[in-house]
Design a protein around this motif. Structure first.
Motif, PDB file in Angstrom:
ATOM      1  N   LYS A 126       0.835  -1.213   0.000  1.00 23.97           N
ATOM      2  CA  LYS A 126       0.000   0.000   0.000  1.00 23.97           C
ATOM      3  C   LYS A 126       0.866   1.258   0.000  1.00 23.97           C
ATOM      4  O   LYS A 126       0.539   2.240  -0.667  1.00 23.97           O
ATOM      5  CB  LYS A 126      -0.944  -0.001   1.203  1.00 23.97           C
ATOM      6  CG  LYS A 126      -2.088  -0.969   1.038  1.00 23.97           C
ATOM      7  CD  LYS A 126      -3.046  -0.888   2.204  1.00 23.97           C
ATOM      8  CE  LYS A 126      -4.213  -1.819   1.965  1.00 23.97           C
ATOM      9  NZ  LYS A 126      -5.244  -1.687   2.976  1.00 23.97           N
ATOM     10  N   ALA A 127       1.967   1.226   0.737  1.00 30.30           N
ATOM     11  CA  ALA A 127       2.858   2.391   0.775  1.00 30.30           C
ATOM     12  C   ALA A 127       3.468   2.644  -0.610  1.00 30.30           C
ATOM     13  O   ALA A 127       3.520   3.791  -1.073  1.00 30.30           O
ATOM     14  CB  ALA A 127       3.961   2.193   1.810  1.00 30.30           C
ATOM     15  N   ARG A 128       3.900   1.574  -1.281  1.00 31.72           N
ATOM     16  CA  ARG A 128       4.454   1.737  -2.634  1.00 31.72           C
ATOM     17  C   ARG A 128       3.383   2.237  -3.593  1.00 31.72           C
ATOM     18  O   ARG A 128       3.647   3.082  -4.445  1.00 31.72           O
ATOM     19  CB  ARG A 128       5.024   0.404  -3.142  1.00 31.72           C
ATOM     20  CG  ARG A 128       6.356   0.040  -2.533  1.00 31.72           C
ATOM     21  CD  ARG A 128       7.006  -1.117  -3.250  1.00 31.72           C
ATOM     22  NE  ARG A 128       6.209  -2.322  -3.270  1.00 31.72           N
ATOM     23  CZ  ARG A 128       6.252  -3.288  -2.351  1.00 31.72           C
ATOM     24  NH1 ARG A 128       7.066  -3.176  -1.324  1.00 31.72           N
ATOM     25  NH2 ARG A 128       5.508  -4.361  -2.471  1.00 31.72           N
ATOM     26  N   ARG A 131       2.885   5.962  -3.009  1.00 29.79           N
ATOM     27  CA  ARG A 131       3.988   6.734  -3.587  1.00 29.79           C
ATOM     28  C   ARG A 131       3.863   6.803  -5.105  1.00 29.79           C
ATOM     29  O   ARG A 131       4.097   7.847  -5.709  1.00 29.79           O
ATOM     30  CB  ARG A 131       5.340   6.133  -3.186  1.00 29.79           C
ATOM     31  CG  ARG A 131       5.721   6.413  -1.744  1.00 29.79           C
ATOM     32  CD  ARG A 131       7.188   6.099  -1.464  1.00 29.79           C
ATOM     33  NE  ARG A 131       7.587   4.745  -1.814  1.00 29.79           N
ATOM     34  CZ  ARG A 131       7.523   3.700  -0.991  1.00 29.79           C
ATOM     35  NH1 ARG A 131       7.062   3.855   0.245  1.00 29.79           N
ATOM     36  NH2 ARG A 131       7.923   2.519  -1.387  1.00 29.79           N
ATOM     37  N   GLY A 132       3.469   5.698  -5.722  1.00 27.88           N
ATOM     38  CA  GLY A 132       3.286   5.672  -7.170  1.00 27.88           C
ATOM     39  C   GLY A 132       2.168   6.589  -7.616  1.00 27.88           C
ATOM     40  O   GLY A 132       2.288   7.305  -8.625  1.00 27.88           O
ATOM     41  N   ILE A 133       1.076   6.594  -6.875  1.00 21.82           N
ATOM     42  CA  ILE A 133      -0.054   7.471  -7.200  1.00 21.82           C
ATOM     43  C   ILE A 133       0.353   8.931  -7.057  1.00 21.82           C
ATOM     44  O   ILE A 133       0.045   9.756  -7.918  1.00 21.82           O
ATOM     45  CB  ILE A 133      -1.278   7.140  -6.318  1.00 21.82           C
ATOM     46  CG1 ILE A 133      -1.878   5.797  -6.740  1.00 21.82           C
ATOM     47  CG2 ILE A 133      -2.323   8.254  -6.385  1.00 21.82           C
ATOM     48  CD1 ILE A 133      -2.944   5.260  -5.792  1.00 21.82           C
ATOM     49  N   GLU A 134       1.049   9.257  -5.969  1.00 24.40           N
ATOM     50  CA  GLU A 134       1.503  10.640  -5.769  1.00 24.40           C
ATOM     51  C   GLU A 134       2.444  11.081  -6.886  1.00 24.40           C
ATOM     52  O   GLU A 134       2.343  12.204  -7.380  1.00 24.40           O
ATOM     53  CB  GLU A 134       2.174  10.800  -4.397  1.00 24.40           C
ATOM     54  CG  GLU A 134       1.224  10.664  -3.225  1.00 24.40           C
ATOM     55  CD  GLU A 134       0.045  11.621  -3.295  1.00 24.40           C
ATOM     56  OE1 GLU A 134       0.238  12.805  -3.639  1.00 24.40           O
ATOM     57  OE2 GLU A 134      -1.094  11.181  -3.026  1.00 24.40           O
ATOM     58  N   ALA A 135       3.337  10.202  -7.309  1.00 27.39           N
ATOM     59  CA  ALA A 135       4.262  10.537  -8.402  1.00 27.39           C
ATOM     60  C   ALA A 135       3.486  10.744  -9.701  1.00 27.39           C
ATOM     61  O   ALA A 135       3.768  11.676 -10.463  1.00 27.39           O
ATOM     62  CB  ALA A 135       5.312   9.437  -8.576  1.00 27.39           C
ATOM     63  N   ALA A 136       2.507   9.884  -9.961  1.00 27.22           N
ATOM     64  CA  ALA A 136       1.695  10.013 -11.184  1.00 27.22           C
ATOM     65  C   ALA A 136       0.865  11.289 -11.143  1.00 27.22           C
ATOM     66  O   ALA A 136       0.713  11.974 -12.162  1.00 27.22           O
ATOM     67  CB  ALA A 136       0.805   8.791 -11.354  1.00 27.22           C
ATOM     68  N   LYS A 137       0.329  11.634  -9.965  1.00 22.21           N
ATOM     69  CA  LYS A 137      -0.434  12.883  -9.835  1.00 22.21           C
ATOM     70  C   LYS A 137       0.461  14.083 -10.108  1.00 22.21           C
ATOM     71  O   LYS A 137       0.051  15.046 -10.774  1.00 22.21           O
ATOM     72  CB  LYS A 137      -1.038  13.003  -8.426  1.00 22.21           C
ATOM     73  CG  LYS A 137      -2.279  12.178  -8.218  1.00 22.21           C
ATOM     74  CD  LYS A 137      -2.806  12.388  -6.802  1.00 22.21           C
ATOM     75  CE  LYS A 137      -4.071  11.607  -6.553  1.00 22.21           C
ATOM     76  NZ  LYS A 137      -4.562  11.782  -5.172  1.00 22.21           N
ATOM     77  N   ILE A 141      -0.522  12.500 -14.654  1.00 25.00           N
ATOM     78  CA  ILE A 141      -0.948  11.264 -15.318  1.00 25.00           C
ATOM     79  C   ILE A 141      -2.143  10.639 -14.615  1.00 25.00           C
ATOM     80  O   ILE A 141      -3.070  10.149 -15.257  1.00 25.00           O
ATOM     81  CB  ILE A 141       0.216  10.245 -15.352  1.00 25.00           C
ATOM     82  CG1 ILE A 141       1.382  10.811 -16.154  1.00 25.00           C
ATOM     83  CG2 ILE A 141      -0.236   8.916 -15.931  1.00 25.00           C
ATOM     84  CD1 ILE A 141       2.647   9.990 -16.038  1.00 25.00           C
ATOM     85  N   TYR A 142      -2.144  10.671 -13.299  1.00 28.15           N
ATOM     86  CA  TYR A 142      -3.164   9.972 -12.510  1.00 28.15           C
ATOM     87  C   TYR A 142      -4.394  10.849 -12.328  1.00 28.15           C
ATOM     88  O   TYR A 142      -4.307  11.953 -11.818  1.00 28.15           O
ATOM     89  CB  TYR A 142      -2.585   9.586 -11.149  1.00 28.15           C
ATOM     90  CG  TYR A 142      -3.523   8.760 -10.304  1.00 28.15           C
ATOM     91  CD1 TYR A 142      -3.653   7.402 -10.514  1.00 28.15           C
ATOM     92  CD2 TYR A 142      -4.270   9.340  -9.287  1.00 28.15           C
ATOM     93  CE1 TYR A 142      -4.505   6.637  -9.739  1.00 28.15           C
ATOM     94  CE2 TYR A 142      -5.122   8.579  -8.496  1.00 28.15           C
ATOM     95  CZ  TYR A 142      -5.237   7.221  -8.732  1.00 28.15           C
ATOM     96  OH  TYR A 142      -6.075   6.473  -7.968  1.00 28.15           O
ATOM     97  N   LYS A 143      -5.508  10.351 -12.729  1.00 26.44           N
ATOM     98  CA  LYS A 143      -6.762  11.090 -12.591  1.00 26.44           C
ATOM     99  C   LYS A 143      -7.714  10.412 -11.612  1.00 26.44           C
ATOM    100  O   LYS A 143      -8.833  10.845 -11.435  1.00 26.44           O
ATOM    101  CB  LYS A 143      -7.468  11.193 -13.960  1.00 26.44           C
ATOM    102  CG  LYS A 143      -6.615  11.788 -15.050  1.00 26.44           C
ATOM    103  CD  LYS A 143      -6.331  13.245 -14.806  1.00 26.44           C
ATOM    104  CE  LYS A 143      -5.589  13.828 -15.992  1.00 26.44           C
ATOM    105  NZ  LYS A 143      -4.688  14.867 -15.681  1.00 26.44           N
ATOM    106  N   GLY A 144      -7.281   9.321 -11.013  1.00 24.57           N
ATOM    107  CA  GLY A 144      -8.138   8.593 -10.095  1.00 24.57           C
ATOM    108  C   GLY A 144      -8.954   7.535 -10.820  1.00 24.57           C
ATOM    109  O   GLY A 144      -8.943   7.438 -12.039  1.00 24.57           O
ATOM    110  N   ARG A 145      -9.622   6.742 -10.045  1.00 21.61           N
ATOM    111  CA  ARG A 145     -10.448   5.684 -10.601  1.00 21.61           C
ATOM    112  C   ARG A 145     -11.669   6.300 -11.259  1.00 21.61           C
ATOM    113  O   ARG A 145     -12.295   7.201 -10.689  1.00 21.61           O
ATOM    114  CB  ARG A 145     -10.862   4.728  -9.483  1.00 21.61           C
ATOM    115  CG  ARG A 145     -11.591   3.500  -9.989  1.00 21.61           C
ATOM    116  CD  ARG A 145     -11.884   2.570  -8.863  1.00 21.61           C
ATOM    117  NE  ARG A 145     -13.055   3.075  -8.140  1.00 21.61           N
ATOM    118  CZ  ARG A 145     -13.609   2.446  -7.140  1.00 21.61           C
ATOM    119  NH1 ARG A 145     -13.125   1.332  -6.691  1.00 21.61           N
ATOM    120  NH2 ARG A 145     -14.675   2.963  -6.547  1.00 21.61           N
TER     121      ARG A 145
END
Length: 184
Positions: A126-128, A131-137, A141-145
């Motif tokens: 979950k921690a990784r 971190r991946g979501i925060e980096a993508a945001k 790149i990350y817009k959420g589900r």
């Protein structure tokens, strides 16, 4: 001598396959292998495991390849192990070799230990992921589900006179989701 049943689980059918687990469990003597596809962090929705547990009779044996196939935390591992023992059956984990029949304190200690290892592993995953979501945001790149509930459709059904419970059943969503969509 009781029957031998196998239990296999994969997290998702995207790139994972139950066949190798089934084959190994059959090699270990399982006459029938029950399986589930889904997250190991909960026992909810594990129809294969539920069916297996209901079928057990005294003297039967449940074989699993690894502790994390049964559960990813101590509570779930011990819950399943104790439900098996309540049926006067035995839980046998192949790797590492653990036999839990309720008579040996070390079996419970090992289940507890590997449950703790599973909990730690789940924490790191979950921690990784965070971190991946925060980096993508940060990269945009990350817009959420994507939304799984259509609030427009919820409001349409409500305006047609349908109540929240009926809307939830109709759309196969939770009633709380209906209330949130109506309040938005």
């Amino acid at each position: 001598m009781g029957r031998k049943f196998g239990y296999a689980r994969i997290s998702s059918d995207q790139g994972q396959d139950l066949a190798s687990q089934r084959m190994k469990l059959e090699e270990l003597g399982a006459m029938v292998v029950f399986s589930d596809i889904g997250n190991g962090s909960t026992l909810v929705g594990r129809d294969g495991l539920d069916s297996l547990l209901k079928l057990l009779e005294p003297g039967d044996e449940v074989i699993s390849l690894h502790p994390d196939r049964i559960g990813r935390d101590t509570a779930d591992l011990l819950t399943v192990g104790k439900r098996i023992v309540e049926r006067k059956a035995v839980l046998r984990i192949h790797d590492p070799q653990i036999v839990f029949d309720g008579s040996d304190f070390m079996g419970e200690v090992l289940l507890t230990l590997f449950g703790m290892v599973g909990s730690i592993e789940k924490h790191f995953i979950k921690a990784r992921q965070r971190r991946g979501i925060e980096a993508a945001k940060a990269k945009g790149i990350y817009k959420g589900r994507p939304p799984s509930i259509d609030p427009v459709r919820v409001r349409e059904l409500h305006q047609q006179g349908m109540g929240p419970t009926a809307i939830a059943k109709n759309l196969k969503i939770a009633r709380a989701s209906v209330y949130r969509a109506l309040a938005a």
